[in-house]
Design a protein around this motif. Structure first.
Motif, PDB file in Angstrom:
ATOM      1  N   LEU A  23     -58.883 -53.875  23.449  1.00  0.00           N
ATOM      2  CA  LEU A  23     -57.792 -52.656  24.052  1.00  0.00           C
ATOM      3  C   LEU A  23     -57.690 -52.760  25.636  1.00  0.00           C
ATOM      4  O   LEU A  23     -56.681 -52.293  25.858  1.00  0.00           O
ATOM      5  CB  LEU A  23     -58.619 -51.292  23.535  1.00  0.00           C
ATOM      6  CG  LEU A  23     -58.496 -51.182  21.846  1.00  0.00           C
ATOM      7  CD1 LEU A  23     -59.165 -49.990  21.662  1.00  0.00           C
ATOM      8  CD2 LEU A  23     -57.005 -51.024  21.535  1.00  0.00           C
ATOM      9  N   LYS A  24     -58.894 -53.103  26.141  1.00  0.00           N
ATOM     10  CA  LYS A  24     -58.723 -53.365  27.738  1.00  0.00           C
ATOM     11  C   LYS A  24     -57.756 -54.290  27.956  1.00  0.00           C
ATOM     12  O   LYS A  24     -56.814 -53.941  29.188  1.00  0.00           O
ATOM     13  CB  LYS A  24     -60.008 -53.426  28.165  1.00  0.00           C
ATOM     14  CG  LYS A  24     -60.912 -52.216  28.222  1.00  0.00           C
ATOM     15  CD  LYS A  24     -62.382 -52.440  28.965  1.00  0.00           C
ATOM     16  CE  LYS A  24     -63.208 -51.285  28.894  1.00  0.00           C
ATOM     17  NZ  LYS A  24     -64.380 -51.476  29.397  1.00  0.00           N
ATOM     18  N   ARG A  25     -57.709 -55.568  27.413  1.00  0.00           N
ATOM     19  CA  ARG A  25     -56.750 -56.569  27.593  1.00  0.00           C
ATOM     20  C   ARG A  25     -55.456 -56.351  27.439  1.00  0.00           C
ATOM     21  O   ARG A  25     -54.541 -56.523  28.263  1.00  0.00           O
ATOM     22  CB  ARG A  25     -57.269 -57.751  26.559  1.00  0.00           C
ATOM     23  CG  ARG A  25     -58.275 -58.657  27.116  1.00  0.00           C
ATOM     24  CD  ARG A  25     -58.476 -59.867  26.674  1.00  0.00           C
ATOM     25  NE  ARG A  25     -58.567 -59.709  25.172  1.00  0.00           N
ATOM     26  CZ  ARG A  25     -59.593 -59.679  24.452  1.00  0.00           C
ATOM     27  NH1 ARG A  25     -60.900 -59.487  25.176  1.00  0.00           N
ATOM     28  NH2 ARG A  25     -59.612 -59.627  23.229  1.00  0.00           N
ATOM     29  N   ASP A  26     -55.247 -55.725  26.254  1.00  0.00           N
ATOM     30  CA  ASP A  26     -54.002 -55.334  26.047  1.00  0.00           C
ATOM     31  C   ASP A  26     -53.660 -54.379  24.894  1.00  0.00           C
ATOM     32  O   ASP A  26     -53.635 -54.731  23.660  1.00  0.00           O
ATOM     33  CB  ASP A  26     -53.095 -56.709  25.535  1.00  0.00           C
ATOM     34  CG  ASP A  26     -51.509 -56.445  25.453  1.00  0.00           C
ATOM     35  OD1 ASP A  26     -51.096 -55.199  25.446  1.00  0.00           O
ATOM     36  OD2 ASP A  26     -50.623 -57.354  25.429  1.00  0.00           O
ATOM     37  N   LYS A  32     -51.349 -52.652  23.536  1.00  0.00           N
ATOM     38  CA  LYS A  32     -50.548 -52.668  22.697  1.00  0.00           C
ATOM     39  C   LYS A  32     -50.400 -53.430  21.588  1.00  0.00           C
ATOM     40  O   LYS A  32     -49.350 -53.495  20.484  1.00  0.00           O
ATOM     41  CB  LYS A  32     -49.068 -52.954  23.583  1.00  0.00           C
ATOM     42  CG  LYS A  32     -48.794 -52.096  24.655  1.00  0.00           C
ATOM     43  CD  LYS A  32     -48.526 -50.482  24.186  1.00  0.00           C
ATOM     44  CE  LYS A  32     -48.305 -49.531  25.415  1.00  0.00           C
ATOM     45  NZ  LYS A  32     -48.156 -48.242  25.004  1.00  0.00           N
ATOM     46  N   LYS A  33     -51.142 -54.507  21.415  1.00  0.00           N
ATOM     47  CA  LYS A  33     -51.262 -55.664  20.350  1.00  0.00           C
ATOM     48  C   LYS A  33     -52.059 -55.041  19.157  1.00  0.00           C
ATOM     49  O   LYS A  33     -52.439 -55.954  18.285  1.00  0.00           O
ATOM     50  CB  LYS A  33     -51.998 -56.976  21.197  1.00  0.00           C
ATOM     51  CG  LYS A  33     -51.248 -57.617  21.985  1.00  0.00           C
ATOM     52  CD  LYS A  33     -51.631 -58.987  22.183  1.00  0.00           C
ATOM     53  CE  LYS A  33     -50.684 -59.762  22.927  1.00  0.00           C
ATOM     54  NZ  LYS A  33     -51.142 -61.182  23.374  1.00  0.00           N
ATOM     55  N   VAL A  34     -52.890 -53.865  19.506  1.00  0.00           N
ATOM     56  CA  VAL A  34     -53.794 -53.466  18.289  1.00  0.00           C
ATOM     57  C   VAL A  34     -53.133 -52.185  17.647  1.00  0.00           C
ATOM     58  O   VAL A  34     -53.146 -50.978  18.553  1.00  0.00           O
ATOM     59  CB  VAL A  34     -55.086 -53.160  18.790  1.00  0.00           C
ATOM     60  CG1 VAL A  34     -55.929 -52.587  17.850  1.00  0.00           C
ATOM     61  CG2 VAL A  34     -55.688 -54.417  19.514  1.00  0.00           C
ATOM     62  N   LEU A  35     -52.858 -52.327  16.442  1.00  0.00           N
ATOM     63  CA  LEU A  35     -52.273 -50.905  15.982  1.00  0.00           C
ATOM     64  C   LEU A  35     -53.406 -50.134  15.188  1.00  0.00           C
ATOM     65  O   LEU A  35     -54.290 -50.847  14.382  1.00  0.00           O
ATOM     66  CB  LEU A  35     -51.338 -51.192  14.656  1.00  0.00           C
ATOM     67  CG  LEU A  35     -49.949 -51.892  15.327  1.00  0.00           C
ATOM     68  CD1 LEU A  35     -49.032 -52.167  13.908  1.00  0.00           C
ATOM     69  CD2 LEU A  35     -49.379 -50.816  15.989  1.00  0.00           C
ATOM     70  N   ILE A  36     -53.446 -48.790  15.467  1.00  0.00           N
ATOM     71  CA  ILE A  36     -54.793 -47.911  15.090  1.00  0.00           C
ATOM     72  C   ILE A  36     -54.095 -46.862  14.074  1.00  0.00           C
ATOM     73  O   ILE A  36     -53.343 -46.012  14.509  1.00  0.00           O
ATOM     74  CB  ILE A  36     -55.407 -47.172  16.224  1.00  0.00           C
ATOM     75  CG1 ILE A  36     -55.728 -48.426  17.181  1.00  0.00           C
ATOM     76  CG2 ILE A  36     -56.441 -46.487  15.897  1.00  0.00           C
ATOM     77  CD1 ILE A  36     -56.158 -47.873  18.662  1.00  0.00           C
ATOM     78  N   ILE A  62     -60.556 -46.549  29.227  1.00  0.00           N
ATOM     79  CA  ILE A  62     -58.902 -47.055  28.683  1.00  0.00           C
ATOM     80  C   ILE A  62     -58.379 -45.471  28.638  1.00  0.00           C
ATOM     81  O   ILE A  62     -58.784 -44.550  28.005  1.00  0.00           O
ATOM     82  CB  ILE A  62     -59.349 -47.639  27.159  1.00  0.00           C
ATOM     83  CG1 ILE A  62     -60.089 -48.806  27.194  1.00  0.00           C
ATOM     84  CG2 ILE A  62     -57.754 -47.786  26.812  1.00  0.00           C
ATOM     85  CD1 ILE A  62     -60.546 -49.423  25.869  1.00  0.00           C
ATOM     86  N   ASP A  63     -57.070 -45.737  28.849  1.00  0.00           N
ATOM     87  CA  ASP A  63     -56.305 -44.506  28.910  1.00  0.00           C
ATOM     88  C   ASP A  63     -55.608 -44.341  27.350  1.00  0.00           C
ATOM     89  O   ASP A  63     -54.901 -45.254  26.869  1.00  0.00           O
ATOM     90  CB  ASP A  63     -55.012 -44.862  29.705  1.00  0.00           C
ATOM     91  CG  ASP A  63     -54.026 -43.377  29.777  1.00  0.00           C
ATOM     92  OD1 ASP A  63     -54.353 -42.560  29.131  1.00  0.00           O
ATOM     93  OD2 ASP A  63     -53.175 -43.540  30.513  1.00  0.00           O
ATOM     94  N   ARG A  98     -51.687 -47.713  20.643  1.00  0.00           N
ATOM     95  CA  ARG A  98     -50.605 -47.618  19.788  1.00  0.00           C
ATOM     96  C   ARG A  98     -51.107 -47.207  18.457  1.00  0.00           C
ATOM     97  O   ARG A  98     -52.064 -47.594  17.692  1.00  0.00           O
ATOM     98  CB  ARG A  98     -50.235 -49.200  19.543  1.00  0.00           C
ATOM     99  CG  ARG A  98     -49.483 -49.587  20.625  1.00  0.00           C
ATOM    100  CD  ARG A  98     -48.594 -50.921  20.159  1.00  0.00           C
ATOM    101  NE  ARG A  98     -47.540 -50.727  19.119  1.00  0.00           N
ATOM    102  CZ  ARG A  98     -46.885 -51.854  18.541  1.00  0.00           C
ATOM    103  NH1 ARG A  98     -47.434 -52.802  18.838  1.00  0.00           N
ATOM    104  NH2 ARG A  98     -46.220 -51.550  17.538  1.00  0.00           N
ATOM    105  N   PHE A  99     -50.832 -45.865  17.885  1.00  0.00           N
ATOM    106  CA  PHE A  99     -51.336 -45.326  16.846  1.00  0.00           C
ATOM    107  C   PHE A  99     -50.169 -45.097  15.797  1.00  0.00           C
ATOM    108  O   PHE A  99     -48.918 -45.061  15.915  1.00  0.00           O
ATOM    109  CB  PHE A  99     -51.600 -43.670  16.981  1.00  0.00           C
ATOM    110  CG  PHE A  99     -52.948 -43.756  18.107  1.00  0.00           C
ATOM    111  CD1 PHE A  99     -54.154 -43.568  17.377  1.00  0.00           C
ATOM    112  CD2 PHE A  99     -52.887 -43.437  19.276  1.00  0.00           C
ATOM    113  CE1 PHE A  99     -55.277 -43.411  18.308  1.00  0.00           C
ATOM    114  CE2 PHE A  99     -53.905 -43.261  20.202  1.00  0.00           C
ATOM    115  CZ  PHE A  99     -55.019 -43.320  19.593  1.00  0.00           C
TER     116      PHE A  99
END
Length: 324
Positions: free
Chosen positions: A145-148, A150-154, A177-178, A183-184
């Protein structure tokens, strides 16, 4: 969130959805689940259904479970307020319901609008992934999540500001992390959330420990439970977030409310029934089998707890700018 409430109110005009099936018959309890089948709300009704068998035979109700999903609980809340005096209708609530009240997601509703009957147990938040996920630990997930982000859908039950959203937001915030960058995916209930996880529609699930216990046979890996210490039973091997360096604990109570104009005698009858159930030695076994942990309040004591909890949730939600 306004569009969710408007949508919920429109749905109320549809009788078939309003009743979610046939209404409870005379002498029959209707237990209303404000989500789709298969999640923590559903198991709360089913726990009560089993618990009523502990009452004296003549006091055991015949229980009909109906489902009123939609509007992150707003459909059930507002539809049951149209049935304000029904003496044998109970609606499930959780800590997430109280969080929604605190944020104004049910419109102008407040905790004083209904009668709080009983809380049967406590649950805890958890974060899970599929068994074949590359995330083997909470640290792996947070690093990704720190790297990117937007690539992880939660996957979460509800939308921004919901209980499941809040759990993941707090974990992310602790890790620097903000949460606004995550991405939820909004889903309706724990059953749908686990289905989405198994289908690969989301890569991470923020939910409840009881739901993870319920779906223990599925190919899922719990990265962290949001409890003070490791939980017994099916999740005994799942580490807490705290022991992985993330100090987030999220308890969830589960219980029931009923309409505000229910006669006092009927209200007391149900409070007494739950008091009897909760005092039965066998009930502890039933509660544990549903993945819940000891927590019991009824009647005025529960009402006092709820009012304070809504106040506290409001303060926490305010930290994220979520209170209207």
């Amino acid at each position: 969130m306004r569009h969710l409430l408007k949508q919920a109110l429109k749905i109320l005009l549809l009788p078939a959805v309003l009743l979610a099936g046939a209404p409870a018959q005379a002498g029959q309890l209707e237990c209303v689940v404000p989500s789709k089948p298969g999640g923590g709300m559903d198991l709360t009704c089913k726990l009560a259904q089993k618990g009523f068998a502990l009452l004296p035979p003549r006091q055991q109700p015949s229980t009909h479970i109906s489902y009123l999903p939609g509007g992150i609980g707003a459909v059930a809340w507002h539809s049951l307020l149209q049935r304000r005096a029904e003496p044998d209708t109970l609606v499930v609530f959780s800590g997430g319901s109280l969080l929604n009240l605190a944020q104004g997601k049910f419109g102008k509703a407040s905790a004083a609008d209904v009668r709080w009957v009983a809380a049967l147990g406590a649950d805890y938040g958890m974060i899970a992934v599929r068994g074949d996920s590359p995330f083997k630990s909470l640290a792996d997930l947070l690093a990704a999540l720190k790297r990117d982000p937007k690539k992880v859908l939660i996957g979460v039950s509800g939308t921004i500001g919901s209980q499941d959203w809040m759990k993941m937001a707090l974990v992310a915030k602790q890790a620097g992390i903000d949460p606004k960058k995550l991405r939820f995916v909004a889903l309706e209930g724990g059953g749908e959330a686990f289905t989405a996880l198994q289908a690969g529609y989301v890569q991470v699930l923020s939910g409840d420990a009881s739901e993870a216990t319920l779906y223990a046979a599925t190919d899922a890996r719990v990265l962290a439970v949001l409890s003070e210490q490791r939980l017994p039973g099916a999740l005994s091997q799942a580490p807490t977030a705290r022991e992985q360096g993330v100090d987030v604990v999220w308890p969830v109570i589960r219980g029931f409310w009923m309409g505000p104009q229910v006669a006092e005698a009927d209200y007391r009858r149900w409070v007494a029934a739950f008091d009897h159930m909760l005092a039965a030695p066998r009930f502890a076994e039933l509660r544990a089998a549903q993945g819940l942990y000891p927590f019991a309040l009824t009647g005025p004591a529960l009402e006092k707890y709820v009012r304070q909890a809504v106040h506290d949730y409001g303060k926490r939600a305010g930290e994220f700018g979520l209170v209207r």
